[in-house]
Motif scaffolding. Structure first.
Motif, PDB file in Angstrom:
ATOM      1  N   PHE A  96      14.283  12.477 -22.490  1.00  0.00           N
ATOM      2  CA  PHE A  96      15.340  12.649 -21.678  1.00  0.00           C
ATOM      3  C   PHE A  96      16.086  13.185 -22.226  1.00  0.00           C
ATOM      4  O   PHE A  96      16.608  14.395 -21.754  1.00  0.00           O
ATOM      5  CB  PHE A  96      15.872  11.279 -21.088  1.00  0.00           C
ATOM      6  N   HIS A  97      16.378  13.275 -23.599  1.00  0.00           N
ATOM      7  CA  HIS A  97      17.447  14.097 -24.041  1.00  0.00           C
ATOM      8  C   HIS A  97      16.793  15.173 -24.622  1.00  0.00           C
ATOM      9  O   HIS A  97      18.084  15.914 -24.196  1.00  0.00           O
ATOM     10  CB  HIS A  97      17.516  12.837 -25.690  1.00  0.00           C
ATOM     11  N   GLU A  98      15.757  15.385 -25.005  1.00  0.00           N
ATOM     12  CA  GLU A  98      15.101  16.977 -24.610  1.00  0.00           C
ATOM     13  C   GLU A  98      16.158  17.416 -23.469  1.00  0.00           C
ATOM     14  O   GLU A  98      16.313  18.795 -23.160  1.00  0.00           O
ATOM     15  CB  GLU A  98      14.034  17.002 -25.089  1.00  0.00           C
ATOM     16  N   LEU A  99      15.620  16.711 -22.535  1.00  0.00           N
ATOM     17  CA  LEU A  99      15.382  16.827 -20.609  1.00  0.00           C
ATOM     18  C   LEU A  99      16.981  16.917 -20.381  1.00  0.00           C
ATOM     19  O   LEU A  99      17.171  16.979 -19.144  1.00  0.00           O
ATOM     20  CB  LEU A  99      15.265  16.494 -20.181  1.00  0.00           C
ATOM     21  N   LYS A 100      18.056  16.771 -21.435  1.00  0.00           N
ATOM     22  CA  LYS A 100      19.232  16.799 -20.608  1.00  0.00           C
ATOM     23  C   LYS A 100      19.595  15.226 -20.263  1.00  0.00           C
ATOM     24  O   LYS A 100      20.524  15.902 -19.216  1.00  0.00           O
ATOM     25  CB  LYS A 100      20.035  17.749 -20.475  1.00  0.00           C
ATOM     26  N   TYR A 101      19.108  14.761 -20.246  1.00  0.00           N
ATOM     27  CA  TYR A 101      19.064  13.057 -19.154  1.00  0.00           C
ATOM     28  C   TYR A 101      19.038  13.461 -18.210  1.00  0.00           C
ATOM     29  O   TYR A 101      19.196  12.286 -17.198  1.00  0.00           O
ATOM     30  CB  TYR A 101      20.215  12.929 -19.814  1.00  0.00           C
ATOM     31  N   ARG A 102      17.907  14.934 -18.199  1.00  0.00           N
ATOM     32  CA  ARG A 102      17.942  14.663 -16.076  1.00  0.00           C
ATOM     33  C   ARG A 102      15.686  14.551 -15.595  1.00  0.00           C
ATOM     34  O   ARG A 102      15.454  14.775 -17.084  1.00  0.00           O
ATOM     35  CB  ARG A 102      18.388  15.903 -16.184  1.00  0.00           C
ATOM     36  N   TYR A 103      15.814  13.709 -14.779  1.00  0.00           N
ATOM     37  CA  TYR A 103      14.168  13.677 -15.021  1.00  0.00           C
ATOM     38  C   TYR A 103      14.034  14.774 -14.571  1.00  0.00           C
ATOM     39  O   TYR A 103      14.164  15.377 -13.146  1.00  0.00           O
ATOM     40  CB  TYR A 103      14.469  12.765 -13.253  1.00  0.00           C
ATOM     41  N   GLN A 104      12.714  15.083 -14.164  1.00  0.00           N
ATOM     42  CA  GLN A 104      11.879  16.675 -14.179  1.00  0.00           C
ATOM     43  C   GLN A 104      10.551  16.614 -14.016  1.00  0.00           C
ATOM     44  O   GLN A 104       9.810  15.942 -14.940  1.00  0.00           O
ATOM     45  CB  GLN A 104      11.866  17.237 -15.371  1.00  0.00           C
ATOM     46  N   ALA A 105      10.274  16.423 -12.640  1.00  0.00           N
ATOM     47  CA  ALA A 105       8.560  15.900 -12.513  1.00  0.00           C
ATOM     48  C   ALA A 105       7.558  16.727 -13.280  1.00  0.00           C
ATOM     49  O   ALA A 105       7.650  17.913 -13.672  1.00  0.00           O
ATOM     50  CB  ALA A 105       7.969  16.556 -11.132  1.00  0.00           C
ATOM     51  N   GLY A 106       6.639  16.236 -14.542  1.00  0.00           N
ATOM     52  CA  GLY A 106       5.552  16.717 -14.802  1.00  0.00           C
ATOM     53  C   GLY A 106       5.594  16.713 -16.353  1.00  0.00           C
ATOM     54  O   GLY A 106       5.148  17.721 -16.905  1.00  0.00           O
ATOM     55  N   GLN A 107       6.566  16.409 -16.627  1.00  0.00           N
ATOM     56  CA  GLN A 107       7.537  16.869 -18.292  1.00  0.00           C
ATOM     57  C   GLN A 107       7.542  14.756 -19.017  1.00  0.00           C
ATOM     58  O   GLN A 107       7.254  15.303 -20.169  1.00  0.00           O
ATOM     59  CB  GLN A 107       9.042  16.423 -17.857  1.00  0.00           C
ATOM     60  N   GLY A 108       6.054  14.321 -18.302  1.00  0.00           N
ATOM     61  CA  GLY A 108       5.230  13.290 -18.750  1.00  0.00           C
ATOM     62  C   GLY A 108       6.043  12.150 -18.354  1.00  0.00           C
ATOM     63  O   GLY A 108       6.242  10.891 -19.767  1.00  0.00           O
ATOM     64  N   LEU A 109       6.897  11.480 -18.141  1.00  0.00           N
ATOM     65  CA  LEU A 109       7.758  10.202 -17.922  1.00  0.00           C
ATOM     66  C   LEU A 109       7.627   9.463 -16.408  1.00  0.00           C
ATOM     67  O   LEU A 109       7.511  10.321 -15.801  1.00  0.00           O
ATOM     68  CB  LEU A 109       9.462  10.868 -17.028  1.00  0.00           C
ATOM     69  N   THR A 110       7.434   8.295 -16.985  1.00  0.00           N
ATOM     70  CA  THR A 110       7.051   7.666 -15.121  1.00  0.00           C
ATOM     71  C   THR A 110       7.392   6.006 -15.607  1.00  0.00           C
ATOM     72  O   THR A 110       8.611   5.916 -16.808  1.00  0.00           O
ATOM     73  CB  THR A 110       5.104   7.733 -15.493  1.00  0.00           C
ATOM     74  N   ARG A 111       7.133   5.378 -14.920  1.00  0.00           N
ATOM     75  CA  ARG A 111       7.250   4.177 -15.192  1.00  0.00           C
ATOM     76  C   ARG A 111       6.106   3.401 -15.209  1.00  0.00           C
ATOM     77  O   ARG A 111       5.047   3.180 -14.919  1.00  0.00           O
ATOM     78  CB  ARG A 111       8.193   3.228 -13.668  1.00  0.00           C
ATOM     79  N   ALA A 112       6.571   1.829 -16.671  1.00  0.00           N
ATOM     80  CA  ALA A 112       5.507   1.094 -16.792  1.00  0.00           C
ATOM     81  C   ALA A 112       5.557  -0.331 -16.047  1.00  0.00           C
ATOM     82  O   ALA A 112       7.229  -1.483 -16.342  1.00  0.00           O
ATOM     83  CB  ALA A 112       5.319   1.149 -17.731  1.00  0.00           C
ATOM     84  N   HIS A 113       4.798  -1.002 -15.247  1.00  0.00           N
ATOM     85  CA  HIS A 113       5.429  -1.884 -14.840  1.00  0.00           C
ATOM     86  C   HIS A 113       5.353  -3.398 -16.214  1.00  0.00           C
ATOM     87  O   HIS A 113       3.729  -2.775 -17.299  1.00  0.00           O
ATOM     88  CB  HIS A 113       3.906  -2.604 -13.691  1.00  0.00           C
ATOM     89  N   LEU A 114       5.587  -4.071 -16.393  1.00  0.00           N
ATOM     90  CA  LEU A 114       5.942  -5.420 -17.199  1.00  0.00           C
ATOM     91  C   LEU A 114       4.566  -6.382 -16.664  1.00  0.00           C
ATOM     92  O   LEU A 114       3.975  -6.955 -17.578  1.00  0.00           O
ATOM     93  CB  LEU A 114       6.849  -5.849 -17.427  1.00  0.00           C
ATOM     94  N   ARG A 115       4.202  -6.165 -15.832  1.00  0.00           N
ATOM     95  CA  ARG A 115       3.463  -6.911 -15.594  1.00  0.00           C
ATOM     96  C   ARG A 115       2.489  -6.190 -14.128  1.00  0.00           C
ATOM     97  O   ARG A 115       3.415  -5.502 -13.423  1.00  0.00           O
ATOM     98  CB  ARG A 115       4.057  -8.108 -14.346  1.00  0.00           C
ATOM     99  N   PRO A 116       1.163  -6.315 -14.345  1.00  0.00           N
ATOM    100  CA  PRO A 116       0.377  -5.868 -13.589  1.00  0.00           C
ATOM    101  C   PRO A 116       0.866  -6.182 -11.561  1.00  0.00           C
ATOM    102  O   PRO A 116       0.842  -6.985 -11.486  1.00  0.00           O
ATOM    103  CB  PRO A 116      -1.057  -5.567 -13.668  1.00  0.00           C
ATOM    104  N   ARG A 117       0.884  -4.883 -11.653  1.00  0.00           N
ATOM    105  CA  ARG A 117       1.341  -5.222  -9.863  1.00  0.00           C
ATOM    106  C   ARG A 117       0.335  -6.300  -9.065  1.00  0.00           C
ATOM    107  O   ARG A 117       0.188  -6.538  -7.712  1.00  0.00           O
ATOM    108  CB  ARG A 117       1.650  -4.287  -8.986  1.00  0.00           C
ATOM    109  N   ILE A 118      -0.919  -6.100  -9.442  1.00  0.00           N
ATOM    110  CA  ILE A 118      -1.983  -6.711  -8.806  1.00  0.00           C
ATOM    111  C   ILE A 118      -2.142  -8.117  -8.815  1.00  0.00           C
ATOM    112  O   ILE A 118      -2.405  -9.268  -7.922  1.00  0.00           O
ATOM    113  CB  ILE A 118      -4.070  -6.360  -9.368  1.00  0.00           C
ATOM    114  N   GLU A 119      -0.937  -8.871  -9.859  1.00  0.00           N
ATOM    115  CA  GLU A 119      -0.782 -10.247 -10.713  1.00  0.00           C
ATOM    116  C   GLU A 119      -0.202 -10.144  -9.393  1.00  0.00           C
ATOM    117  O   GLU A 119      -0.135 -11.106  -8.684  1.00  0.00           O
ATOM    118  CB  GLU A 119      -0.706 -10.194 -11.502  1.00  0.00           C
ATOM    119  N   THR A 120       1.514  -9.940  -9.267  1.00  0.00           N
ATOM    120  CA  THR A 120       2.079 -10.241  -8.126  1.00  0.00           C
ATOM    121  C   THR A 120       1.377 -10.132  -6.916  1.00  0.00           C
ATOM    122  O   THR A 120       2.015 -11.364  -6.038  1.00  0.00           O
ATOM    123  CB  THR A 120       2.994  -8.833  -8.551  1.00  0.00           C
TER     124      THR A 120
END
Length: 132
Positions: free
Chosen positions: A21-45
């Motif tokens: 994010f620092h390299e990207l000036k704290y902006r989200y840009q699709a395709g730059q390798g940033l995503t969200r990871a679930h702490l608990r698999p969604r299938i369990e929920t």
């Protein structure tokens, strides 16, 4: 549920994601390798919700989903069964990084938060890092 702003509730960010994010000036840009990871698999929920003898009320369901659908912003390669250590983000109401199905909205308040965390990480005021 993915379309609801509170889905994919972001509660942290990994150091690698923060550096990206620092390299990207704290902006989200699709395709730059940033995503969200679930702490608990969604299938369990989902299994727990479907295995109940009686359905929950709408309010109970949303409260349960919000509590169990927590995620961490991470960099490419970090979204695995075990999420790496991460820096906590205070986001109790889910208003930061609100979900837009697959992505998230990322505005001024998110950029300011990420910049502040990056500065803390680099020596101004250490932020506690927690285990997943």
């Amino acid at each position: 549920m993915s379309a609801k702003p509170f889905a994919w509730h972001v509660v942290g960010v990994t150091e690698a994601a923060l550096r990206k994010f620092h390299e990207l000036k704290y902006r989200y840009q699709a395709g730059q390798g940033l995503t969200r990871a679930h702490l608990r698999p969604r299938i369990e929920t989902v299994r727990e919700l479907l295995d109940r003898g009686e359905p929950m009320s709408q309010d109970e369901f949303i409260e349960y989903w919000f509590a169990h659908d927590r995620t961490v912003l991470c960099a490419r390669g970090e979204n695995k069964a075990t999420v790496p250590n991460f820096i906590d983000i205070e986001n109790h109401d889910g208003s930061l990084f609100p979900s837009t199905r697959i992505a998230w909205r990322h505005g001024k308040k998110e950029r300011e938060l990420l910049e502040s965390l990056y500065k803390q990480l680099n020596g101004l005021s250490p932020q506690p890092v927690r285990d997943a």
